[in-house]
Enzyme design. Structure first.
Site, PDB file in Angstrom:
ATOM      1  N   HIS A 109      14.303 -66.597 -32.677  1.00 38.88           N
ATOM      2  CA  HIS A 109      15.481 -65.959 -32.095  1.00 38.88           C
ATOM      3  C   HIS A 109      16.773 -66.653 -32.529  1.00 38.88           C
ATOM      4  O   HIS A 109      17.824 -66.013 -32.641  1.00 38.88           O
ATOM      5  CB  HIS A 109      15.375 -65.921 -30.572  1.00 38.88           C
ATOM      6  CG  HIS A 109      14.455 -64.849 -30.077  1.00 38.88           C
ATOM      7  ND1 HIS A 109      13.114 -65.067 -29.868  1.00 38.88           N
ATOM      8  CD2 HIS A 109      14.687 -63.539 -29.771  1.00 38.88           C
ATOM      9  CE1 HIS A 109      12.546 -63.940 -29.453  1.00 38.88           C
ATOM     10  NE2 HIS A 109      13.469 -63.005 -29.384  1.00 38.88           N
ATOM     11  N   LYS A 161      13.846 -49.328 -24.621  1.00 42.42           N
ATOM     12  CA  LYS A 161      13.414 -50.719 -24.508  1.00 42.42           C
ATOM     13  C   LYS A 161      14.601 -51.605 -24.133  1.00 42.42           C
ATOM     14  O   LYS A 161      15.756 -51.175 -24.137  1.00 42.42           O
ATOM     15  CB  LYS A 161      12.787 -51.192 -25.818  1.00 42.42           C
ATOM     16  CG  LYS A 161      11.494 -50.469 -26.176  1.00 42.42           C
ATOM     17  CD  LYS A 161      10.388 -50.753 -25.171  1.00 42.42           C
ATOM     18  CE  LYS A 161       9.088 -50.071 -25.549  1.00 42.42           C
ATOM     19  NZ  LYS A 161       7.993 -50.360 -24.604  1.00 42.42           N
ATOM     20  N   ASP A 183      16.328 -64.841 -26.497  1.00 42.15           N
ATOM     21  CA  ASP A 183      16.151 -63.380 -26.451  1.00 42.15           C
ATOM     22  C   ASP A 183      17.187 -62.751 -25.520  1.00 42.15           C
ATOM     23  O   ASP A 183      17.982 -61.904 -25.902  1.00 42.15           O
ATOM     24  CB  ASP A 183      14.719 -63.119 -25.985  1.00 42.15           C
ATOM     25  CG  ASP A 183      14.438 -61.709 -25.497  1.00 42.15           C
ATOM     26  OD1 ASP A 183      15.354 -60.878 -25.442  1.00 42.15           O
ATOM     27  OD2 ASP A 183      13.275 -61.435 -25.151  1.00 42.15           O
ATOM     28  N   CYS A 197      16.846 -61.031 -31.031  1.00 46.78           N
ATOM     29  CA  CYS A 197      16.414 -60.971 -32.433  1.00 46.78           C
ATOM     30  C   CYS A 197      16.865 -59.683 -33.102  1.00 46.78           C
ATOM     31  O   CYS A 197      17.092 -59.642 -34.312  1.00 46.78           O
ATOM     32  CB  CYS A 197      14.904 -61.146 -32.548  1.00 46.78           C
ATOM     33  SG  CYS A 197      13.921 -59.750 -31.964  1.00 46.78           S
ATOM     34  N   TYR A 198      17.008 -58.604 -32.293  1.00 38.25           N
ATOM     35  CA  TYR A 198      17.458 -57.338 -32.870  1.00 38.25           C
ATOM     36  C   TYR A 198      18.944 -57.339 -33.197  1.00 38.25           C
ATOM     37  O   TYR A 198      19.453 -56.368 -33.760  1.00 38.25           O
ATOM     38  CB  TYR A 198      17.097 -56.175 -31.951  1.00 38.25           C
ATOM     39  CG  TYR A 198      15.608 -55.955 -31.866  1.00 38.25           C
ATOM     40  CD1 TYR A 198      14.871 -55.596 -32.991  1.00 38.25           C
ATOM     41  CD2 TYR A 198      14.920 -56.178 -30.681  1.00 38.25           C
ATOM     42  CE1 TYR A 198      13.503 -55.442 -32.929  1.00 38.25           C
ATOM     43  CE2 TYR A 198      13.545 -56.029 -30.604  1.00 38.25           C
ATOM     44  CZ  TYR A 198      12.842 -55.666 -31.730  1.00 38.25           C
ATOM     45  OH  TYR A 198      11.480 -55.523 -31.679  1.00 38.25           O
ATOM     46  N   ASP A 244      13.971 -70.466 -29.201  1.00 35.55           N
ATOM     47  CA  ASP A 244      12.936 -70.682 -30.212  1.00 35.55           C
ATOM     48  C   ASP A 244      13.584 -70.482 -31.568  1.00 35.55           C
ATOM     49  O   ASP A 244      14.701 -69.960 -31.673  1.00 35.55           O
ATOM     50  CB  ASP A 244      11.733 -69.755 -30.010  1.00 35.55           C
ATOM     51  CG  ASP A 244      12.098 -68.284 -30.057  1.00 35.55           C
ATOM     52  OD1 ASP A 244      12.440 -67.798 -31.150  1.00 35.55           O
ATOM     53  OD2 ASP A 244      12.049 -67.616 -29.009  1.00 35.55           O
ATOM     54  N   ARG A 275      13.498 -50.403 -29.828  1.00 35.56           N
ATOM     55  CA  ARG A 275      13.035 -49.020 -29.825  1.00 35.56           C
ATOM     56  C   ARG A 275      13.725 -48.270 -28.692  1.00 35.56           C
ATOM     57  O   ARG A 275      14.322 -48.875 -27.804  1.00 35.56           O
ATOM     58  CB  ARG A 275      11.522 -48.958 -29.624  1.00 35.56           C
ATOM     59  CG  ARG A 275      10.684 -49.454 -30.772  1.00 35.56           C
ATOM     60  CD  ARG A 275       9.195 -49.367 -30.445  1.00 35.56           C
ATOM     61  NE  ARG A 275       8.783 -50.410 -29.526  1.00 35.56           N
ATOM     62  CZ  ARG A 275       7.696 -50.349 -28.774  1.00 35.56           C
ATOM     63  NH1 ARG A 275       6.925 -49.280 -28.801  1.00 35.56           N
ATOM     64  NH2 ARG A 275       7.365 -51.337 -27.975  1.00 35.56           N
ATOM     65  N   ASP A 282      17.326 -57.388 -26.969  1.00 38.59           N
ATOM     66  CA  ASP A 282      16.626 -58.591 -27.417  1.00 38.59           C
ATOM     67  C   ASP A 282      17.485 -59.231 -28.507  1.00 38.59           C
ATOM     68  O   ASP A 282      17.921 -58.557 -29.446  1.00 38.59           O
ATOM     69  CB  ASP A 282      15.245 -58.235 -27.972  1.00 38.59           C
ATOM     70  CG  ASP A 282      14.399 -59.455 -28.327  1.00 38.59           C
ATOM     71  OD1 ASP A 282      14.970 -60.487 -28.713  1.00 38.59           O
ATOM     72  OD2 ASP A 282      13.165 -59.373 -28.224  1.00 38.59           O
ATOM     73  N   HIS A 305      11.087 -48.148 -35.172  1.00 40.37           N
ATOM     74  CA  HIS A 305      11.270 -49.482 -34.595  1.00 40.37           C
ATOM     75  C   HIS A 305      12.326 -50.181 -35.442  1.00 40.37           C
ATOM     76  O   HIS A 305      12.341 -50.058 -36.668  1.00 40.37           O
ATOM     77  CB  HIS A 305       9.919 -50.208 -34.657  1.00 40.37           C
ATOM     78  CG  HIS A 305       9.909 -51.605 -34.130  1.00 40.37           C
ATOM     79  ND1 HIS A 305      10.489 -52.652 -34.800  1.00 40.37           N
ATOM     80  CD2 HIS A 305       9.362 -52.134 -33.001  1.00 40.37           C
ATOM     81  CE1 HIS A 305      10.299 -53.767 -34.112  1.00 40.37           C
ATOM     82  NE2 HIS A 305       9.617 -53.473 -33.017  1.00 40.37           N
TER      83      HIS A 305
END
Length: 443
Positions: free
Chosen positions: A343, A278, A333, A283-284, A340, A275, A281, A232
């Site tokens: 993020h 998936k 996201d 945040c990644y 938020d 991952r 996003d 992850h």
């Protein structure tokens, strides 16, 4: 390179399901559709194409969104009552990257808030009287580093903090997140990052830490929360940062690791997934891109030169600037989501990595090591990171953020300042520390 340069048509970058749609592929295509809505106005074949050079980071809107969070949070945020140091960190780190100057009143309020979260037996909890936890300890120490005053640093009871870290330490090199809590690789990173910043790294604390990370690397090449569990991107960053802090990154299977990290950047979107199989996003943007300064450093130590990071720096910025900025401020996201603080923090953290080239000065590190000053780990190791005069900026030149430390994820200046305070280096060592290159950005 970027997605919007026209080198590869969008249709070739879309998800291929071989005519056998699944729930995952359907949601993936919907996400791609939403991203394309943001990309098409800047597409090379659009006769009314907008100029990508004019795209702006909505700095003032983001600052306003974040400073509002320091004054008042909606009642729905009660679910994060056990995450107060995280809220402080997510907001203050974002503001620091944006170049915001904290008023003294804000700094004092922040110090008071975090001091109340410090547990009598060491470490920091999610709020006053709450159990000490490695994650909130990391967030609290980073926040105090961001405030950057002697009063902030002196909040930390270092002896009790060390005792807490050692109580969390397990014989196999792992850490529990709290008393009686779960073991996962977040604990390794949080404990070692905090210990590095506050001059608490000892042989007892670091014993077997590299072993636990190596055992957590999966057959795919990434790193899972503990041995035998799927890789992850969040855990991968925590694992690689932890093993870099103890100077043992060479023990990873670097070929598999590099391949897995590269494959997490999405072909069409330009952002990162967490991952395999998936969705992208925001945040990644950090958890994914954050691996690459460390990857580059290790390959260079192994004698394999790399001019740049092994991810598409322009593509990530395109995703963040065009798809992840909320109209009222803050980052999201993916298209269709709301902003938020989490993020916003990790979106901006990814943006600064994509903009700056930050690297270790290995020649000075070797020189210090030859003089008996270990510089592969600990505070001295963290001081070896510098930013070079190499900027990749998508859109307006004013989009540039402050450079961040690739391990601790606070600005380089704030990381160095805390390390200097707690280590009090000999002047002879200070004279040898590497210096950043002078900024020179051509307009």
């Amino acid at each position: 390179m970027g997605i919007l340069t026209g080198q590869v048509p969008f249709t070739q970058l879309r998800c291929a399901d071989d005519g056998l749609p699944t729930e995952s592929s359907i949601v993936q295509k919907r996400t791609e559709d939403a991203v394309l809505e943001a990309f098409v106005p800047y597409a090379p074949n659009n006769v009314h194409r907008k100029n990508l050079d004019n795209v702006q980071l909505n700095r003032q809107k983001h600052i306003s969104y974040l400073t509002r969070g320091l004054e008042h949070l909606g009642q729905y945020m009660v679910v994060l009552d056990a995450s107060r140091p995280w809220l402080v960190y997510w907001i203050t780190h974002s503001l620091d990257l944006l170049g915001y100057q904290f008023p003294n009143e804000t700094i004092q309020r922040g110090i008071t808030t975090l001091a109340a979260c410090q547990h009598p037996d060491g470490g920091f909890g999610g709020g006053p009287t709450q159990l000490a936890h490695l994650a909130t300890t990391y967030a609290a120490v980073n926040s105090l580093a961001i405030f950057g005053t002697k009063e902030a640093y002196d909040v930390i009871d270092r002896q009790k903090l060390y005792n807490f870290l050692m109580r969390m330490k397990q014989p196999d090199g792992s850490f529990t997140m709290h008393e009686g809590g779960e073991i996962d690789i977040r604990g390794s990173y949080c404990a070692l990052s905090v210990a590095t910043l506050t001059n608490l790294m000892t042989p007892e604390l670091t014993a077997n830490c590299g072993d636990f990370v190596v055992r957590s690397q999966t057959f795919e090449g990434g790193i899972g929360p503990h041995p035998g569990v799927e890789a992850h991107n969040g855990y991968t960053f925590c694992g690689v940062a932890a093993i870099e802090l103890v100077g043992e990154m060479h023990r990873l299977d670097m070929d598999k690791f590099t391949k897995w990290c590269c494959e997490r950047q999405m072909q069409l979107e330009g952002g990162f997934q967490g991952r395999t199989n998936k969705l992208v996003d925001g945040c990644y943007s950090f958890w994914g891109s954050g691996d690459f300064p460390l990857i580059r450093a290790e390959w260079m130590r192994q004698g394999i030169a790399q001019e740049d990071y092994l991810f598409d720096r322009e593509a990530l910025q395109e995703y963040l600037l065009l798809c992840c900025q909320a109209d009222r401020g803050g980052l999201i996201d993916k298209p269709g989501k709301g902003p938020d603080h989490y993020h916003t923090c990790y979106g901006l953290s990814g943006l600064t990595i994509a903009q700056h080239l930050v690297q270790r000065n290995e020649s000075l590190a070797k020189q210090l090591a030859d003089q008996g000053h270990p510089s592969s780990c600990g505070g001295l190791g963290s001081m070896m990171w510098i930013y070079v005069n190499d900027y990749t900026i998508v859109g307006d030149m004013d989009n540039l953020l402050a450079p961040a430390h690739p391990i601790h994820n606070i600005t380089l200046d704030k990381a160095r300042k805390m390390i200097h305070y707690f280590y009090n280096f000999d002047p002879a060592i200070v004279a040898l520390l590497p210096k950043d290159e002078e900024p020179c950005i051509e307009s």
